[in-house]
Design a protein around this motif. Structure first.
Motif, PDB file in Angstrom:
ATOM      1  N   ALA A 104       0.829  -1.203   0.000  1.00 57.30           N
ATOM      2  CA  ALA A 104       0.000   0.000   0.000  1.00 57.30           C
ATOM      3  C   ALA A 104       0.864   1.253   0.000  1.00 57.30           C
ATOM      4  O   ALA A 104       0.575   2.228  -0.718  1.00 57.30           O
ATOM      5  CB  ALA A 104      -0.933  -0.002   1.213  1.00 57.30           C
ATOM      6  N   ARG A 105       1.916   1.249   0.787  1.00 56.24           N
ATOM      7  CA  ARG A 105       2.834   2.403   0.815  1.00 56.24           C
ATOM      8  C   ARG A 105       3.447   2.627  -0.558  1.00 56.24           C
ATOM      9  O   ARG A 105       3.470   3.759  -1.078  1.00 56.24           O
ATOM     10  CB  ARG A 105       3.946   2.169   1.842  1.00 56.24           C
ATOM     11  CG  ARG A 105       4.983   3.298   1.875  1.00 56.24           C
ATOM     12  CD  ARG A 105       6.228   2.922   2.652  1.00 56.24           C
ATOM     13  NE  ARG A 105       5.955   2.672   4.056  1.00 56.24           N
ATOM     14  CZ  ARG A 105       5.995   1.454   4.619  1.00 56.24           C
ATOM     15  NH1 ARG A 105       6.266   0.380   3.866  1.00 56.24           N
ATOM     16  NH2 ARG A 105       5.770   1.307   5.903  1.00 56.24           N
ATOM     17  N   ALA A 106       3.946   1.560  -1.158  1.00 54.42           N
ATOM     18  CA  ALA A 106       4.625   1.679  -2.449  1.00 54.42           C
ATOM     19  C   ALA A 106       3.666   2.111  -3.556  1.00 54.42           C
ATOM     20  O   ALA A 106       3.992   2.984  -4.377  1.00 54.42           O
ATOM     21  CB  ALA A 106       5.287   0.349  -2.814  1.00 54.42           C
ATOM     22  N   SER A 107       2.471   1.527  -3.586  1.00 49.91           N
ATOM     23  CA  SER A 107       1.535   1.850  -4.667  1.00 49.91           C
ATOM     24  C   SER A 107       0.997   3.267  -4.537  1.00 49.91           C
ATOM     25  O   SER A 107       0.876   3.989  -5.540  1.00 49.91           O
ATOM     26  CB  SER A 107       0.394   0.831  -4.706  1.00 49.91           C
ATOM     27  OG  SER A 107      -0.327   0.809  -3.486  1.00 49.91           O
ATOM     28  N   LEU A 108       0.662   3.686  -3.322  1.00 43.62           N
ATOM     29  CA  LEU A 108       0.168   5.050  -3.139  1.00 43.62           C
ATOM     30  C   LEU A 108       1.246   6.082  -3.456  1.00 43.62           C
ATOM     31  O   LEU A 108       0.955   7.136  -4.036  1.00 43.62           O
ATOM     32  CB  LEU A 108      -0.343   5.241  -1.712  1.00 43.62           C
ATOM     33  CG  LEU A 108      -1.734   4.694  -1.428  1.00 43.62           C
ATOM     34  CD1 LEU A 108      -2.025   4.731   0.073  1.00 43.62           C
ATOM     35  CD2 LEU A 108      -2.809   5.463  -2.194  1.00 43.62           C
ATOM     36  N   THR A 109       2.480   5.788  -3.095  1.00 42.53           N
ATOM     37  CA  THR A 109       3.577   6.711  -3.397  1.00 42.53           C
ATOM     38  C   THR A 109       3.763   6.830  -4.910  1.00 42.53           C
ATOM     39  O   THR A 109       3.961   7.926  -5.445  1.00 42.53           O
ATOM     40  CB  THR A 109       4.873   6.237  -2.736  1.00 42.53           C
ATOM     41  OG1 THR A 109       4.685   6.186  -1.311  1.00 42.53           O
ATOM     42  CG2 THR A 109       6.018   7.182  -3.047  1.00 42.53           C
ATOM     43  N   ARG A 110       3.679   5.707  -5.608  1.00 45.44           N
ATOM     44  CA  ARG A 110       3.811   5.723  -7.067  1.00 45.44           C
ATOM     45  C   ARG A 110       2.654   6.479  -7.721  1.00 45.44           C
ATOM     46  O   ARG A 110       2.866   7.302  -8.623  1.00 45.44           O
ATOM     47  CB  ARG A 110       3.866   4.286  -7.600  1.00 45.44           C
ATOM     48  CG  ARG A 110       3.769   4.182  -9.134  1.00 45.44           C
ATOM     49  CD  ARG A 110       3.895   2.746  -9.610  1.00 45.44           C
ATOM     50  NE  ARG A 110       2.878   1.872  -9.044  1.00 45.44           N
ATOM     51  CZ  ARG A 110       1.651   1.710  -9.538  1.00 45.44           C
ATOM     52  NH1 ARG A 110       1.256   2.420 -10.602  1.00 45.44           N
ATOM     53  NH2 ARG A 110       0.795   0.867  -8.982  1.00 45.44           N
ATOM     54  N   LEU A 111       1.434   6.217  -7.292  1.00 43.62           N
ATOM     55  CA  LEU A 111       0.259   6.780  -7.947  1.00 43.62           C
ATOM     56  C   LEU A 111       0.029   8.248  -7.603  1.00 43.62           C
ATOM     57  O   LEU A 111      -0.465   9.015  -8.434  1.00 43.62           O
ATOM     58  CB  LEU A 111      -0.981   5.955  -7.569  1.00 43.62           C
ATOM     59  CG  LEU A 111      -1.025   4.546  -8.153  1.00 43.62           C
ATOM     60  CD1 LEU A 111      -2.078   3.706  -7.437  1.00 43.62           C
ATOM     61  CD2 LEU A 111      -1.301   4.588  -9.650  1.00 43.62           C
ATOM     62  N   LEU A 112       0.379   8.636  -6.380  1.00 42.56           N
ATOM     63  CA  LEU A 112       0.222  10.035  -5.988  1.00 42.56           C
ATOM     64  C   LEU A 112       1.435  10.868  -6.371  1.00 42.56           C
ATOM     65  O   LEU A 112       1.329  12.075  -6.618  1.00 42.56           O
ATOM     66  CB  LEU A 112       0.001  10.133  -4.472  1.00 42.56           C
ATOM     67  CG  LEU A 112      -1.334   9.661  -3.925  1.00 42.56           C
ATOM     68  CD1 LEU A 112      -1.302   9.639  -2.400  1.00 42.56           C
ATOM     69  CD2 LEU A 112      -2.478  10.553  -4.414  1.00 42.56           C
ATOM     70  N   GLY A 113       2.589  10.234  -6.426  1.00 39.30           N
ATOM     71  CA  GLY A 113       3.846  10.951  -6.550  1.00 39.30           C
ATOM     72  C   GLY A 113       4.404  11.219  -5.163  1.00 39.30           C
ATOM     73  O   GLY A 113       3.641  11.396  -4.194  1.00 39.30           O
ATOM     74  N   GLU A 114       5.704  11.241  -5.030  1.00 44.95           N
ATOM     75  CA  GLU A 114       6.328  11.356  -3.706  1.00 44.95           C
ATOM     76  C   GLU A 114       5.925  12.640  -2.992  1.00 44.95           C
ATOM     77  O   GLU A 114       5.692  12.642  -1.783  1.00 44.95           O
ATOM     78  CB  GLU A 114       7.860  11.263  -3.839  1.00 44.95           C
ATOM     79  CG  GLU A 114       8.349   9.879  -4.234  1.00 44.95           C
ATOM     80  CD  GLU A 114       9.853   9.746  -4.130  1.00 44.95           C
ATOM     81  OE1 GLU A 114      10.508  10.692  -3.622  1.00 44.95           O
ATOM     82  OE2 GLU A 114      10.378   8.708  -4.562  1.00 44.95           O
ATOM     83  N   ASN A 282      -3.812   8.345 -12.816  1.00 42.39           N
ATOM     84  CA  ASN A 282      -2.490   7.736 -12.982  1.00 42.39           C
ATOM     85  C   ASN A 282      -2.562   6.223 -13.163  1.00 42.39           C
ATOM     86  O   ASN A 282      -1.547   5.533 -13.041  1.00 42.39           O
ATOM     87  CB  ASN A 282      -1.593   8.099 -11.800  1.00 42.39           C
ATOM     88  CG  ASN A 282      -1.112   9.540 -11.865  1.00 42.39           C
ATOM     89  OD1 ASN A 282      -1.063  10.135 -12.941  1.00 42.39           O
ATOM     90  ND2 ASN A 282      -0.767  10.118 -10.726  1.00 42.39           N
ATOM     91  N   GLY A 283      -3.765   5.712 -13.465  1.00 43.51           N
ATOM     92  CA  GLY A 283      -3.889   4.319 -13.879  1.00 43.51           C
ATOM     93  C   GLY A 283      -4.123   3.309 -12.783  1.00 43.51           C
ATOM     94  O   GLY A 283      -3.834   2.124 -12.978  1.00 43.51           O
ATOM     95  N   ALA A 284      -4.684   3.736 -11.645  1.00 43.00           N
ATOM     96  CA  ALA A 284      -4.848   2.817 -10.520  1.00 43.00           C
ATOM     97  C   ALA A 284      -5.758   1.640 -10.845  1.00 43.00           C
ATOM     98  O   ALA A 284      -5.566   0.543 -10.307  1.00 43.00           O
ATOM     99  CB  ALA A 284      -5.399   3.570  -9.299  1.00 43.00           C
ATOM    100  N   PHE A 285      -6.749   1.822 -11.719  1.00 41.64           N
ATOM    101  CA  PHE A 285      -7.763   0.784 -11.925  1.00 41.64           C
ATOM    102  C   PHE A 285      -7.825   0.214 -13.342  1.00 41.64           C
ATOM    103  O   PHE A 285      -8.626  -0.685 -13.596  1.00 41.64           O
ATOM    104  CB  PHE A 285      -9.136   1.323 -11.528  1.00 41.64           C
ATOM    105  CG  PHE A 285      -9.191   1.734 -10.075  1.00 41.64           C
ATOM    106  CD1 PHE A 285      -9.323   0.790  -9.083  1.00 41.64           C
ATOM    107  CD2 PHE A 285      -9.081   3.063  -9.719  1.00 41.64           C
ATOM    108  CE1 PHE A 285      -9.346   1.146  -7.741  1.00 41.64           C
ATOM    109  CE2 PHE A 285      -9.103   3.447  -8.382  1.00 41.64           C
ATOM    110  CZ  PHE A 285      -9.235   2.472  -7.395  1.00 41.64           C
ATOM    111  N   GLY A 286      -7.019   0.699 -14.236  1.00 42.38           N
ATOM    112  CA  GLY A 286      -7.025   0.148 -15.577  1.00 42.38           C
ATOM    113  C   GLY A 286      -8.308   0.453 -16.322  1.00 42.38           C
ATOM    114  O   GLY A 286      -9.156   1.231 -15.876  1.00 42.38           O
ATOM    115  N   GLN A 287      -8.470  -0.206 -17.474  1.00 40.18           N
ATOM    116  CA  GLN A 287      -9.621   0.045 -18.338  1.00 40.18           C
ATOM    117  C   GLN A 287     -10.538  -1.176 -18.380  1.00 40.18           C
ATOM    118  O   GLN A 287     -10.099  -2.303 -18.261  1.00 40.18           O
ATOM    119  CB  GLN A 287      -9.138   0.369 -19.766  1.00 40.18           C
ATOM    120  CG  GLN A 287      -8.273   1.610 -19.851  1.00 40.18           C
ATOM    121  CD  GLN A 287      -9.026   2.879 -19.511  1.00 40.18           C
ATOM    122  OE1 GLN A 287     -10.186   3.037 -19.900  1.00 40.18           O
ATOM    123  NE2 GLN A 287      -8.388   3.790 -18.791  1.00 40.18           N
ATOM    124  N   GLY A 288     -11.840  -0.938 -18.543  1.00 41.62           N
ATOM    125  CA  GLY A 288     -12.788  -2.013 -18.764  1.00 41.62           C
ATOM    126  C   GLY A 288     -13.168  -2.801 -17.543  1.00 41.62           C
ATOM    127  O   GLY A 288     -13.775  -3.867 -17.660  1.00 41.62           O
TER     128      GLY A 288
END
Length: 292
Positions: A104-114, A282-288
């Motif tokens: 969760a830490r890694a994904s939120l940091t990637r998706l939100l930006g540091e 930033n692509g957290a959920f993808g398409q479709g």
């Protein structure tokens, strides 16, 4: 719990649903994040459904397939049994919980930006959610209760994620109660929710929940017999039933927001929508995966 003999607070009931929708992506993104599969697969778990079942149920301990099926509600029991309890022979619940938090830490940091991940807005939302969670109670909420037994993380980013998790699982336990009251089985709930256009698409629901085509078709026929579904989708009666379920769910999830108050809840919506929009863009959920 807000007492029935207390004065009704000045509070827009629609805020309850808006608060849920604003913060839910901040928790739910973890189910689609590659970091989750990476961290939990490193423990020996099979990526995909096993990672999901183990990651979400681990706070309840090394529970069996029956408990996971009951608390997750809309998954095929055969799919769950294929993954649980084997998962616990590969990794302990404690290992899974730690790995999931790291993901969760890694994904939120990637998706939100540091910069955004360490922002005052994240810290403010974390504090508001922690305050809201003080009103939550575990009675009749088994999945929430397991997560509520975990200690609060120290860093604001993970406090935000943990708070969103507690509120989501508490609401989810109440939602299952509302579905049971409405007389919908897990598969019936999944089909009718997909038919609203606001949940999983039918293709995504079938792919992730493990139901066979013949099971899906038979349940659609049963829903049609009840007058809830037709070839065009939900009937007017079906739409009304789903609307009543959402009202019931909101009522069962009201306490944290009533406790927090209208002004602070509106701030949760503002902050949560902004952060959720950012991770979605930033692509957290993808398409479709989801409907409208």
């Amino acid at each position: 719990m807000v007492s029935a003999d207390q004065p009704t607070p000045v509070f827009d009931p629609a805020l309850i649903g808006r608060a849920h929708r604003a913060i839910d992506p901040l928790h739910a993104h973890v189910y689609f994040a590659p970091e989750t599969d990476e961290r939990l697969a490193a423990l020996g778990l099979r990526p995909g459904r096993m990672v999901y079942f183990a990651g979400r149920s681990a706070p309840m301990g090394a529970v069996g397939a029956g408990v996971v099926t009951a608390t997750f509600y809309n998954f095929s029991p055969s799919l769950v049994a294929h993954m649980v309890p084997r998962a616990w022979t590969l990794a302990s619940p404690e290992q899974v919980i730690a790995a999931r938090l790291d993901a969760a830490r890694a994904s939120l940091t990637r998706l939100l930006g540091e910069e955004a991940a360490a922002s005052p807005e994240v810290a403010e939302l974390a504090g508001l959610l922690r305050d809201a969670c003080t009103a939550l109670t575990p009675e009749g909420r088994p999945l929430y209760a397991g997560h509520a037994d975990l200690p609060w993380p120290e860093e604001p980013l993970l406090q935000m994620w943990h708070g969103a998790t507690l509120l989501r699982e508490h609401r989810g336990d109440g939602h299952i109660a509302a579905l049971l009251h409405a007389g919908l089985s897990g598969l019936e709930a999944l089909i009718t929710h997909s038919a609203t256009g606001r949940g999983f698409t039918e293709a995504a629901a079938k792919a992730t929940r493990g139901w066979k085509d013949e099971e899906w078709a038979a349940t659609c026929a049963a829903l049609a017999h009840r007058g809830l579904l037709d070839d065009a989708g939900l009937t007017a009666e079906g739409e009304a039933l789903r609307a009543r379920i959402e009202v019931h769910t909101d009522a069962l999830a009201a306490d944290p927001w009533l406790s927090l108050g209208a002004e602070a809840t509106a701030r949760v919506v503002e902050l949560g929508k902004g952060l959720s929009r950012r991770i979605t863009e930033n692509g957290a959920f993808g398409q479709g995966i989801f409907g409208r």
